[in-house]
Design a protein around this motif. Sequence first.
Motif, PDB file in Angstrom:
ATOM      1  N   GLN A 273       0.846  -1.187   0.000  1.00  0.00           N
ATOM      2  CA  GLN A 273       0.000   0.000   0.000  1.00  0.00           C
ATOM      3  C   GLN A 273       0.884   1.240   0.000  1.00  0.00           C
ATOM      4  OE1 GLN A 273      -3.344   0.219  -0.196  1.00  0.00           O
ATOM      5  NE2 GLN A 273      -3.324  -1.986  -0.533  1.00  0.00           N
ATOM      6  N   PRO A 274       0.432   2.320  -0.630  1.00  0.00           N
ATOM      7  CA  PRO A 274       1.229   3.557  -0.576  1.00  0.00           C
ATOM      8  C   PRO A 274       1.281   4.101   0.846  1.00  0.00           C
ATOM      9  CG  PRO A 274      -0.848   3.906  -1.752  1.00  0.00           C
ATOM     10  CD  PRO A 274      -0.780   2.459  -1.420  1.00  0.00           C
ATOM     11  N   LEU A 275       2.383   4.786   1.154  1.00  0.00           N
ATOM     12  CA  LEU A 275       2.516   5.440   2.459  1.00  0.00           C
ATOM     13  C   LEU A 275       1.551   6.615   2.558  1.00  0.00           C
ATOM     14  CD1 LEU A 275       6.401   5.488   2.753  1.00  0.00           C
ATOM     15  CD2 LEU A 275       4.812   3.916   3.871  1.00  0.00           C
ATOM     16  N   ARG A 276       1.402   7.332   1.440  1.00  0.00           N
ATOM     17  CA  ARG A 276       0.513   8.496   1.393  1.00  0.00           C
ATOM     18  C   ARG A 276       0.343   8.891  -0.077  1.00  0.00           C
ATOM     19  NH1 ARG A 276       5.484  10.690   1.741  1.00  0.00           N
ATOM     20  NH2 ARG A 276       5.783  12.596   0.567  1.00  0.00           N
ATOM     21  N   PHE A 277      -0.470   9.912  -0.318  1.00  0.00           N
ATOM     22  CA  PHE A 277      -0.643  10.449  -1.663  1.00  0.00           C
ATOM     23  C   PHE A 277      -0.216  11.913  -1.656  1.00  0.00           C
ATOM     24  CE2 PHE A 277      -3.486   6.861  -1.801  1.00  0.00           C
ATOM     25  CZ  PHE A 277      -3.390   6.405  -3.094  1.00  0.00           C
ATOM     26  N   ASP A 278       0.488  12.338  -2.704  1.00  0.00           N
ATOM     27  CA  ASP A 278       0.791  13.748  -2.922  1.00  0.00           C
ATOM     28  C   ASP A 278      -0.168  14.266  -3.989  1.00  0.00           C
ATOM     29  OD1 ASP A 278       2.861  13.770  -1.136  1.00  0.00           O
ATOM     30  OD2 ASP A 278       4.449  13.988  -2.624  1.00  0.00           O
ATOM     31  N   VAL A 279      -0.645  15.487  -3.823  1.00  0.00           N
ATOM     32  CA  VAL A 279      -1.519  16.110  -4.813  1.00  0.00           C
ATOM     33  C   VAL A 279      -0.699  17.136  -5.591  1.00  0.00           C
ATOM     34  CG1 VAL A 279      -3.583  17.503  -5.194  1.00  0.00           C
ATOM     35  CG2 VAL A 279      -3.578  15.741  -3.408  1.00  0.00           C
ATOM     36  N   ILE A 280      -0.702  17.004  -6.910  1.00  0.00           N
ATOM     37  CA  ILE A 280       0.026  17.926  -7.786  1.00  0.00           C
ATOM     38  C   ILE A 280      -0.995  18.700  -8.607  1.00  0.00           C
ATOM     39  CG2 ILE A 280       1.758  18.164  -9.598  1.00  0.00           C
ATOM     40  CD1 ILE A 280       2.751  15.353  -8.800  1.00  0.00           C
ATOM     41  N   THR A 281      -0.957  20.029  -8.519  1.00  0.00           N
ATOM     42  CA  THR A 281      -1.812  20.878  -9.340  1.00  0.00           C
ATOM     43  C   THR A 281      -1.064  21.179 -10.635  1.00  0.00           C
ATOM     44  OG1 THR A 281      -2.807  21.870  -7.380  1.00  0.00           O
ATOM     45  CG2 THR A 281      -3.052  23.074  -9.448  1.00  0.00           C
ATOM     46  N   ILE A 282      -1.677  20.818 -11.771  1.00  0.00           N
ATOM     47  CA  ILE A 282      -1.026  20.963 -13.069  1.00  0.00           C
ATOM     48  C   ILE A 282      -1.816  21.956 -13.916  1.00  0.00           C
ATOM     49  CG2 ILE A 282      -0.255  19.750 -15.149  1.00  0.00           C
ATOM     50  CD1 ILE A 282      -0.059  17.233 -13.382  1.00  0.00           C
ATOM     51  N   ARG A 283      -1.119  22.992 -14.378  1.00  0.00           N
ATOM     52  CA  ARG A 283      -1.729  24.036 -15.201  1.00  0.00           C
ATOM     53  C   ARG A 283      -0.922  24.183 -16.483  1.00  0.00           C
ATOM     54  NH1 ARG A 283      -5.573  26.653 -12.453  1.00  0.00           N
ATOM     55  NH2 ARG A 283      -5.611  26.436 -10.209  1.00  0.00           N
ATOM     56  N   SER A 284      -1.589  24.593 -17.572  1.00  0.00           N
ATOM     57  CA  SER A 284      -0.899  24.721 -18.854  1.00  0.00           C
ATOM     58  C   SER A 284      -0.966  26.155 -19.370  1.00  0.00           C
ATOM     59  CB  SER A 284      -1.507  23.755 -19.883  1.00  0.00           C
ATOM     60  OG  SER A 284      -2.889  23.997 -20.039  1.00  0.00           O
ATOM     61  N   PHE A 285       0.126  26.557 -20.025  1.00  0.00           N
ATOM     62  CA  PHE A 285       0.269  27.892 -20.602  1.00  0.00           C
ATOM     63  C   PHE A 285       0.901  27.749 -21.979  1.00  0.00           C
ATOM     64  CE2 PHE A 285       0.233  28.304 -16.078  1.00  0.00           C
ATOM     65  CZ  PHE A 285      -0.452  29.468 -15.807  1.00  0.00           C
ATOM     66  N   VAL A 286       0.610  28.669 -22.859  1.00  0.00           N
ATOM     67  CA  VAL A 286       1.247  28.704 -24.173  1.00  0.00           C
ATOM     68  C   VAL A 286       2.503  29.551 -24.042  1.00  0.00           C
ATOM     69  CG1 VAL A 286       0.980  29.448 -26.576  1.00  0.00           C
ATOM     70  CG2 VAL A 286      -0.943  28.386 -25.378  1.00  0.00           C
ATOM     71  N   ALA A 287       3.591  29.088 -24.652  1.00  0.00           N
ATOM     72  CA  ALA A 287       4.858  29.814 -24.587  1.00  0.00           C
ATOM     73  C   ALA A 287       4.673  31.256 -25.034  1.00  0.00           C
ATOM     74  CB  ALA A 287       5.899  29.116 -25.454  1.00  0.00           C
ATOM     75  N   GLY A 288       5.194  32.198 -24.249  1.00  0.00           N
ATOM     76  CA  GLY A 288       5.101  33.617 -24.575  1.00  0.00           C
ATOM     77  C   GLY A 288       3.845  34.294 -24.071  1.00  0.00           C
ATOM     78  N   HIS A 289       2.948  33.565 -23.442  1.00  0.00           N
ATOM     79  CA  HIS A 289       1.707  34.133 -22.909  1.00  0.00           C
ATOM     80  C   HIS A 289       1.627  33.874 -21.406  1.00  0.00           C
ATOM     81  CE1 HIS A 289       0.835  33.591 -27.200  1.00  0.00           C
ATOM     82  NE2 HIS A 289       0.056  34.653 -27.063  1.00  0.00           N
ATOM     83  N   ARG A 290       1.033  34.825 -20.683  1.00  0.00           N
ATOM     84  CA  ARG A 290       0.918  34.679 -19.236  1.00  0.00           C
ATOM     85  C   ARG A 290      -0.436  34.135 -18.806  1.00  0.00           C
ATOM     86  NH1 ARG A 290       3.539  40.039 -16.769  1.00  0.00           N
ATOM     87  NH2 ARG A 290       1.355  40.588 -16.764  1.00  0.00           N
ATOM     88  N   GLN A 291      -1.405  34.151 -19.708  1.00  0.00           N
ATOM     89  CA  GLN A 291      -2.742  33.687 -19.356  1.00  0.00           C
ATOM     90  C   GLN A 291      -2.816  32.165 -19.505  1.00  0.00           C
ATOM     91  OE1 GLN A 291      -5.852  35.830 -21.230  1.00  0.00           O
ATOM     92  NE2 GLN A 291      -7.472  34.724 -20.169  1.00  0.00           N
ATOM     93  N   GLU A 292      -3.418  31.519 -18.523  1.00  0.00           N
ATOM     94  CA  GLU A 292      -3.538  30.074 -18.525  1.00  0.00           C
ATOM     95  C   GLU A 292      -4.388  29.595 -19.698  1.00  0.00           C
ATOM     96  OE1 GLU A 292      -4.871  28.661 -14.772  1.00  0.00           O
ATOM     97  OE2 GLU A 292      -4.882  26.572 -15.396  1.00  0.00           O
ATOM     98  N   ARG A 293      -4.011  28.466 -20.269  1.00  0.00           N
ATOM     99  CA  ARG A 293      -4.743  27.884 -21.400  1.00  0.00           C
ATOM    100  C   ARG A 293      -5.286  26.521 -20.972  1.00  0.00           C
ATOM    101  NH1 ARG A 293      -4.471  28.543 -27.101  1.00  0.00           N
ATOM    102  NH2 ARG A 293      -6.280  27.382 -27.843  1.00  0.00           N
ATOM    103  N   PRO A 294      -6.597  26.400 -20.797  1.00  0.00           N
ATOM    104  CA  PRO A 294      -7.160  25.125 -20.355  1.00  0.00           C
ATOM    105  C   PRO A 294      -7.288  24.129 -21.505  1.00  0.00           C
ATOM    106  CG  PRO A 294      -8.917  26.695 -20.695  1.00  0.00           C
ATOM    107  CD  PRO A 294      -7.616  27.426 -20.951  1.00  0.00           C
ATOM    108  N   GLY A 295      -7.546  22.883 -21.152  1.00  0.00           N
ATOM    109  CA  GLY A 295      -7.877  21.868 -22.143  1.00  0.00           C
ATOM    110  C   GLY A 295      -6.728  21.089 -22.739  1.00  0.00           C
ATOM    111  N   ALA A 296      -5.508  21.264 -22.227  1.00  0.00           N
ATOM    112  CA  ALA A 296      -4.403  20.447 -22.725  1.00  0.00           C
ATOM    113  C   ALA A 296      -4.613  19.017 -22.232  1.00  0.00           C
ATOM    114  CB  ALA A 296      -3.067  20.991 -22.241  1.00  0.00           C
ATOM    115  N   ARG A 297      -4.479  18.071 -23.139  1.00  0.00           N
ATOM    116  CA  ARG A 297      -4.641  16.658 -22.772  1.00  0.00           C
ATOM    117  C   ARG A 297      -3.281  16.113 -22.366  1.00  0.00           C
ATOM    118  NH1 ARG A 297      -8.577  15.322 -27.755  1.00  0.00           N
ATOM    119  NH2 ARG A 297     -10.423  16.305 -26.864  1.00  0.00           N
TER     120      ARG A 297
END
Length: 162
Positions: free
Chosen positions: A39-63
């Motif tokens: 069994q795992p000792l614990r779970f880590d939660v990773i928040t993953i966000r995507s951006f297009v190179a050269g832009h600061r605004q987040e871009r949703p929907g990356a698979r």
Amino acid sequence: MRFAPSLVLLTALASCAPPLPIADYIADARSPNAKITTQPLRFDVITIRSFVAGHRQERPGARCHIFTPDQRLSAAFQTPAQVRVPIYKGAPAPINGYCSLPDTNLAARFTLEAVNQSAPKNEGLRLTLGSGGPRIAGTISLRDRSKDRYAYPAKLRITLAP
């Protein structure tokens, strides 16, 4: 060239946009193909966000797809997402990943390494004999490395590029 005050305000607000809400959440990223008896000792939660190179605004929907070489972890999701990854005893394997934005040629490959959060204790002790002759040196470690605590980073920013 003059800009309308409302256009300047809109541009300023767009660059300060808050993070997008997380819609995709993977409860358990353990691979169904893995032969895991512990069994795992614990779970880590990773928040993953995507951006297009050269832009600061987040871009949703990356698979995205993440996996480990030992096949203990595998998950597919769309950004933004929070992914729960299991942590087993010992040093976790690096997480390899690939994300692409549908209907574009934008993609990114990445590797996520777990970081050892245990503080080093009594490492690097050197013993020196003699003042002018040969020196004998040795490193003594009093640390039980099997009890080290590892963690993946809590946030990951994926930069999509052509």
